[in-house]
Design a protein around this motif. Structure first.
Motif, PDB file in Angstrom:
ATOM      1  N   ARG A   1     -67.619   9.257  22.109  1.00  0.00           N
ATOM      2  CA  ARG A   1     -67.393  10.305  21.049  1.00  0.00           C
ATOM      3  C   ARG A   1     -68.798  10.025  21.107  1.00  0.00           C
ATOM      4  NH1 ARG A   1     -63.852   5.537  17.744  1.00  0.00           N
ATOM      5  NH2 ARG A   1     -62.267   7.139  17.765  1.00  0.00           N
ATOM      6  N   GLU A   2     -70.109   9.394  22.061  1.00  0.00           N
ATOM      7  CA  GLU A   2     -71.699   9.742  21.106  1.00  0.00           C
ATOM      8  C   GLU A   2     -72.257  10.528  22.132  1.00  0.00           C
ATOM      9  OE1 GLU A   2     -73.113   5.658  21.610  1.00  0.00           O
ATOM     10  OE2 GLU A   2     -72.475   5.128  19.457  1.00  0.00           O
ATOM     11  N   GLY A   3     -71.290  11.367  23.343  1.00  0.00           N
ATOM     12  CA  GLY A   3     -71.969  11.854  24.174  1.00  0.00           C
ATOM     13  C   GLY A   3     -72.599  11.187  25.364  1.00  0.00           C
ATOM     14  N   THR A   4     -72.949   9.969  25.147  1.00  0.00           N
ATOM     15  CA  THR A   4     -73.526   9.506  26.340  1.00  0.00           C
ATOM     16  C   THR A   4     -72.535   8.710  27.406  1.00  0.00           C
ATOM     17  OG1 THR A   4     -73.289   6.644  25.594  1.00  0.00           O
ATOM     18  CG2 THR A   4     -75.023   8.104  24.549  1.00  0.00           C
ATOM     19  N   TYR A   5     -71.146   9.523  28.207  1.00  0.00           N
ATOM     20  CA  TYR A   5     -70.692   8.468  29.115  1.00  0.00           C
ATOM     21  C   TYR A   5     -71.241   9.126  30.515  1.00  0.00           C
ATOM     22  CZ  TYR A   5     -67.317   7.522  32.491  1.00  0.00           C
ATOM     23  OH  TYR A   5     -66.494   7.463  33.317  1.00  0.00           O
ATOM     24  N   ALA A   6     -71.752   8.949  31.487  1.00  0.00           N
ATOM     25  CA  ALA A   6     -72.455   8.790  32.637  1.00  0.00           C
ATOM     26  C   ALA A   6     -70.925   8.184  33.615  1.00  0.00           C
ATOM     27  CB  ALA A   6     -73.602   8.633  32.712  1.00  0.00           C
ATOM     28  N   TYR A   7     -70.508   9.500  34.516  1.00  0.00           N
ATOM     29  CA  TYR A   7     -69.418   8.553  35.298  1.00  0.00           C
ATOM     30  C   TYR A   7     -70.187   7.292  36.658  1.00  0.00           C
ATOM     31  CZ  TYR A   7     -66.576   8.398  39.759  1.00  0.00           C
ATOM     32  OH  TYR A   7     -66.172   8.328  41.137  1.00  0.00           O
ATOM     33  N   THR A   8     -70.386   6.437  37.123  1.00  0.00           N
ATOM     34  CA  THR A   8     -71.095   6.317  38.318  1.00  0.00           C
ATOM     35  C   THR A   8     -69.733   6.036  38.919  1.00  0.00           C
ATOM     36  OG1 THR A   8     -70.613   3.903  37.486  1.00  0.00           O
ATOM     37  CG2 THR A   8     -72.116   5.280  35.853  1.00  0.00           C
ATOM     38  N   ALA A   9     -70.321   5.680  40.478  1.00  0.00           N
ATOM     39  CA  ALA A   9     -69.496   5.433  42.345  1.00  0.00           C
ATOM     40  C   ALA A   9     -70.611   4.447  42.752  1.00  0.00           C
ATOM     41  CB  ALA A   9     -69.023   6.292  43.096  1.00  0.00           C
ATOM     42  N   SER A  10     -70.333   3.450  43.338  1.00  0.00           N
ATOM     43  CA  SER A  10     -70.897   2.597  44.323  1.00  0.00           C
ATOM     44  C   SER A  10     -71.376   3.465  45.336  1.00  0.00           C
ATOM     45  CB  SER A  10     -70.310   1.052  44.741  1.00  0.00           C
ATOM     46  OG  SER A  10     -68.924   1.952  45.602  1.00  0.00           O
ATOM     47  N   GLY A  11     -72.432   2.855  46.509  1.00  0.00           N
ATOM     48  CA  GLY A  11     -73.025   3.408  47.324  1.00  0.00           C
ATOM     49  C   GLY A  11     -73.481   4.568  47.669  1.00  0.00           C
ATOM     50  N   PRO A  12     -73.191   5.347  48.855  1.00  0.00           N
ATOM     51  CA  PRO A  12     -73.807   6.635  49.128  1.00  0.00           C
ATOM     52  C   PRO A  12     -73.536   7.928  47.906  1.00  0.00           C
ATOM     53  CG  PRO A  12     -73.406   5.866  50.977  1.00  0.00           C
ATOM     54  CD  PRO A  12     -72.464   5.228  49.907  1.00  0.00           C
ATOM     55  N   PHE A  13     -72.119   8.096  47.943  1.00  0.00           N
ATOM     56  CA  PHE A  13     -71.434   8.889  46.823  1.00  0.00           C
ATOM     57  C   PHE A  13     -71.538   8.760  45.253  1.00  0.00           C
ATOM     58  CE2 PHE A  13     -68.053  10.674  43.958  1.00  0.00           C
ATOM     59  CZ  PHE A  13     -68.219  11.841  44.238  1.00  0.00           C
ATOM     60  N   GLY A  14     -72.461   7.674  44.671  1.00  0.00           N
ATOM     61  CA  GLY A  14     -72.660   7.035  43.662  1.00  0.00           C
ATOM     62  C   GLY A  14     -74.679   8.354  43.527  1.00  0.00           C
ATOM     63  N   ASP A  15     -75.042   7.501  44.765  1.00  0.00           N
ATOM     64  CA  ASP A  15     -76.360   8.599  44.866  1.00  0.00           C
ATOM     65  C   ASP A  15     -76.242  10.257  44.405  1.00  0.00           C
ATOM     66  OD1 ASP A  15     -77.444   5.727  45.417  1.00  0.00           O
ATOM     67  OD2 ASP A  15     -77.138   5.741  47.336  1.00  0.00           O
ATOM     68  N   ALA A  16     -75.419  10.407  45.352  1.00  0.00           N
ATOM     69  CA  ALA A  16     -75.142  12.459  45.142  1.00  0.00           C
ATOM     70  C   ALA A  16     -74.213  12.348  43.572  1.00  0.00           C
ATOM     71  CB  ALA A  16     -73.800  12.243  46.553  1.00  0.00           C
ATOM     72  N   VAL A  17     -73.538  11.617  43.193  1.00  0.00           N
ATOM     73  CA  VAL A  17     -73.397  11.871  42.110  1.00  0.00           C
ATOM     74  C   VAL A  17     -74.226  11.628  40.523  1.00  0.00           C
ATOM     75  CG1 VAL A  17     -72.779  10.952  39.669  1.00  0.00           C
ATOM     76  CG2 VAL A  17     -70.944  10.535  42.084  1.00  0.00           C
ATOM     77  N   GLU A  18     -75.916  10.338  40.541  1.00  0.00           N
ATOM     78  CA  GLU A  18     -76.566  10.842  40.377  1.00  0.00           C
ATOM     79  C   GLU A  18     -77.798  12.167  40.322  1.00  0.00           C
ATOM     80  OE1 GLU A  18     -77.105   9.432  37.738  1.00  0.00           O
ATOM     81  OE2 GLU A  18     -76.148   8.035  37.835  1.00  0.00           O
ATOM     82  N   ARG A  19     -77.982  12.468  41.796  1.00  0.00           N
ATOM     83  CA  ARG A  19     -78.332  13.610  42.095  1.00  0.00           C
ATOM     84  C   ARG A  19     -77.460  14.906  41.154  1.00  0.00           C
ATOM     85  NH1 ARG A  19     -78.716  11.112  46.952  1.00  0.00           N
ATOM     86  NH2 ARG A  19     -76.473  12.342  48.026  1.00  0.00           N
ATOM     87  N   ALA A  20     -75.905  14.861  41.428  1.00  0.00           N
ATOM     88  CA  ALA A  20     -75.762  16.128  40.611  1.00  0.00           C
ATOM     89  C   ALA A  20     -75.797  16.479  39.786  1.00  0.00           C
ATOM     90  CB  ALA A  20     -74.242  15.992  41.750  1.00  0.00           C
ATOM     91  N   ARG A  21     -75.829  14.868  38.606  1.00  0.00           N
ATOM     92  CA  ARG A  21     -75.617  15.116  37.166  1.00  0.00           C
ATOM     93  C   ARG A  21     -76.912  15.898  37.133  1.00  0.00           C
ATOM     94  NH1 ARG A  21     -75.784  11.737  33.767  1.00  0.00           N
ATOM     95  NH2 ARG A  21     -74.150  12.563  32.490  1.00  0.00           N
ATOM     96  N   GLU A  22     -78.463  15.510  37.728  1.00  0.00           N
ATOM     97  CA  GLU A  22     -79.377  16.267  37.527  1.00  0.00           C
ATOM     98  C   GLU A  22     -79.852  17.565  37.383  1.00  0.00           C
ATOM     99  OE1 GLU A  22     -83.463  15.833  35.954  1.00  0.00           O
ATOM    100  OE2 GLU A  22     -81.916  14.426  36.308  1.00  0.00           O
TER     101      GLU A  22
END
Length: 644
Positions: free
Chosen positions: A315-336
């Motif tokens: 509702r607040e627009g603050t949700y961010a998907y997370t994952a563990s390991g190298p794929f989780g790191d890639a998720v952070e880069r992709a969000r940026e």
């Protein structure tokens, strides 16, 4: 498990297997009459075969030759008990009769037909006038063979209907197919019953083995084969099949009535699936503490707490998907990357790291939770969903990888394509060299717009801006989305500019060019019979170098314009006479600008993504002496500030 229909049918083998499985799962408390006990003892749900004379007598009474699959069925058994869960006795030669429509259903169903009704719709609505009723004893279920819906093999379609279904009659291609569906229904009801004896037999064991192998196929990237196996097993009510299949079809964009078959209530999988389920359904369908009615039952306190947190974040627009390991790191880069409009780059980042993704448990097939992420979710188009599913991952991360799907056209010429829905009648944008997008508000931001808003769609940002504040007939502050426009460039884009004001327009390129070059483009269709517009202005080190404005047949220009950007060349057709709603040469001009400056604009991010926004200074000068204007106030009443 799937029987193949054709010119001949193995009724004896099929019905024997069905009878034996029914007998092994028999519960005396569910017996309807003494016939059920007899069927359990003999391990046969049928009766004696119908003599040829009985079959011939039935055909003479009906005035029709029987369809092949029903005729050969009668030659094995003259009727059938428990055809699925809601037909308790199916007709043999003596009980089959034309449907009499005592309830007047033909008239009711035909009321919904119109002149555009398809043949299939007509057959559904009129079956009551001609169907051969086969349901002798049922839970208000009708089972009708249709002598007018016949295939090349002579098979009659079967229509089933019950008032509690609240849907049109369901069509089965033949009596054989109807019985296959009834057998699957028997399996499904038994498998899902909490009170029935353990339901394990050769059929269930074979199906479960197929589901496990299909799970591995899905991780190998063979998702189409896996989905077909899961769909088949799901019809038999096999555990796991629905939850596994739903993960595939969600990533393909089919989310109607798909709810991961209760897996979202499991604490192991809830962090991944629950956000996807909530985001996919929309918060209006969530009651009280967030429980999605009927689809997330049996939640633990842990899952309920997670549910409340996720609902609030979405509702607040603050949700961010997370994952563990190298794929989780890639998720952070992709969000940026995604938040600055680099959608294709973000997608390639995710897909490159996908083989390193690890499931939360054995029934986790893919990072489905990505669809709930406000920045990454829009990236998952149907085509990209297929590419994701085709990439080997997890324990099967071997072999070739899927090819990334780039959906953004390079350059800017796509802006000249006017959608049929009328959107983007005009646009304006600023390109700035040598600064990052987050520096743009300091260069051209309004007094109240010196900070970037959190990423959101342009529609949402514009709605939020309209909820409060003021506007005037001279003030032309633009709400712009910002991002990267290729190597070394940032953009600020306005998809709904005010009408272009020649007399008062002040290009923001001058203020934005403090550190290098800045480019302003403004284009719009002819809405006020003045002609279509295309404006270009280029500044460097706080000085305008050149500019031109094409408005209908006119062209005003200043400075030394490079040959590749010369409006006389690009817009020669527009200036040769005649008034056009759209400006010939717009696409060529945009291509020339993109080539000259090596910049591009991200179509997908601007149309479907979520980007940072801010409010610019006015693109028009203040009113001069004697010029008046009007102030319009939005939201709560404010003190009167009108007059120049």
């Amino acid at each position: 498990m799937t029987e193949t229909a054709g010119a001949s049918y193995d009724w004896r083998g099929f019905l024997t297997r069905w009878s034996e499985e029914w007998a092994d799962a028999y519960d005396p408390d569910d017996a309807r009459d003494s016939g059920d006990e007899e069927a359990r003892r003999t391990r046969w749900l049928g009766f004696e075969p119908a003599a040829p004379a009985r079959v011939a007598a039935l055909e003479e009474r009906l005035g029709h030759r029987l369809p092949p699959s029903y005729q050969t069925f009668l030659e094995v058994t003259n009727g059938w008990r428990h055809a699925g869960g809601f037909v308790w006795l199916l007709a043999g030669t003596e009980e089959a009769r034309w449907h009499e429509d005592d309830a007047g259903l033909a008239e009711i169903f035909q009321e919904n037909l119109d002149e555009d009704a398809t043949r299939e719709e007509v057959l559904e609505a009129t079956i009551w006038t001609r169907g051969l009723e086969l349901a002798v004893d049922s839970d208000a279920m009708t089972v009708m063979l249709d002598p007018e819906d016949v295939d090349p093999l002579g098979e009659w379609a079967v229509y089933t209907w019950a008032p509690w279904r609240a849907s049109p009659p369901e069509r089965h291609a033949s009596f054989w197919e109807f019985m296959q569906d009834a057998y699957r229904e028997f399996h499904s009801l038994r498998a899902r019953s909490d009170d029935a004896p353990e339901f394990v037999n050769a059929t269930t064991e074979s199906l479960d083995a197929m589901v496990e192998e299909a799970r591995r196929d899905a991780l190998r990237g063979d998702y189409e084969r896996a989905e077909a196996v899961f769909a088949q097993a799901q019809k038999y009510g096999r555990p796991r099949a629905g939850a596994l299949r739903d993960q595939i079809v969600w990533l393909l964009g089919d989310r109607h009535a798909k709810h991961f078959d209760g897996l979202a209530a499991d604490p192991v999988y809830a962090p991944e699936l629950l956000p996807a389920l909530i985001a996919g359904r929309g918060e209006r369908t969530w009651r009280g503490d967030g429980a999605y009615e009927g689809h997330v039952r049996g939640r633990s306190d842990e899952v309920r707490a997670l549910e409340r947190v996720v609902l609030r974040q979405l509702r607040e627009g603050t949700y961010a998907y997370t994952a563990s390991g190298p794929f989780g790191d890639a998720v952070e880069r992709a969000r940026e990357q995604a938040r600055w409009g680099e959608v294709d780059a973000a997608w390639r980042t995710l897909l490159t790291a996908l083989p390193q993704w690890q499931p939360l448990g054995v029934d986790h097939l893919a990072p489905v939770g990505l669809v709930a992420d406000p920045l990454l979710g829009p990236l998952l188009t149907q085509e990209r969903g297929r590419a994701l599913l085709a990439t080997p991952r997890g324990e099967e991360a071997t072999g070739s990888r899927a090819v990334p799907v780039d959906e953004d056209p390079q350059g800017m010429a796509w802006l000249a394509e006017r959608p049929s829905n009328g959107q983007r009648r005009g646009y304006r944008f600023l390109l700035v060299e040598g600064v990052e997008p987050d520096a743009l508000p300091a260069l051209i931001g309004a007094e109240d717009g010196t900070e970037l808003h959190e990423p959101m769609t342009l529609w949402d940002a514009r709605s939020k801006l309209r909820s409060s504040g003021t506007s005037s007939s001279y003030d032309d502050k633009a709400l712009v989305a910002v991002g990267r426009a290729g190597h070394g460039w940032s953009f600020a884009f306005d998809s709904a500019p005010h009408p272009f004001n020649e007399a008062r327009f002040t290009s923001p390129a001058v203020a934005a060019s403090r550190h290098g070059r800045a480019v302003v483009v403004w284009a719009s269709s002819d809405e006020f019979d003045r002609g279509a517009l295309f404006h270009l202005s280029v500044a460097q080190r706080s000085t305008e170098r050149y500019a031109y404005t094409v408005l209908g047949e006119r062209c005003d220009r200043s400075g030394e314009i490079p040959q590749d950007l010369d409006p006389d060349r690009l817009f020669s057709e527009a200036r040769s006479g005649g008034r056009n709603r759209e400006l010939p040469g717009e696409a060529a001009a945009l291509t020339a600008i993109a080539t000259t400056f090596g910049a591009t604009l991200p179509r997908f991010a601007l149309d479907h993504g979520r980007l940072h926004t801010f409010v610019t200074r006015s693109w028009t000068r203040p009113p001069g002496p004697g010029e008046t204007y009007t102030v319009i106030t939005f939201g709560p009443p404010r003190p009167n500030t009108s007059d120049a």
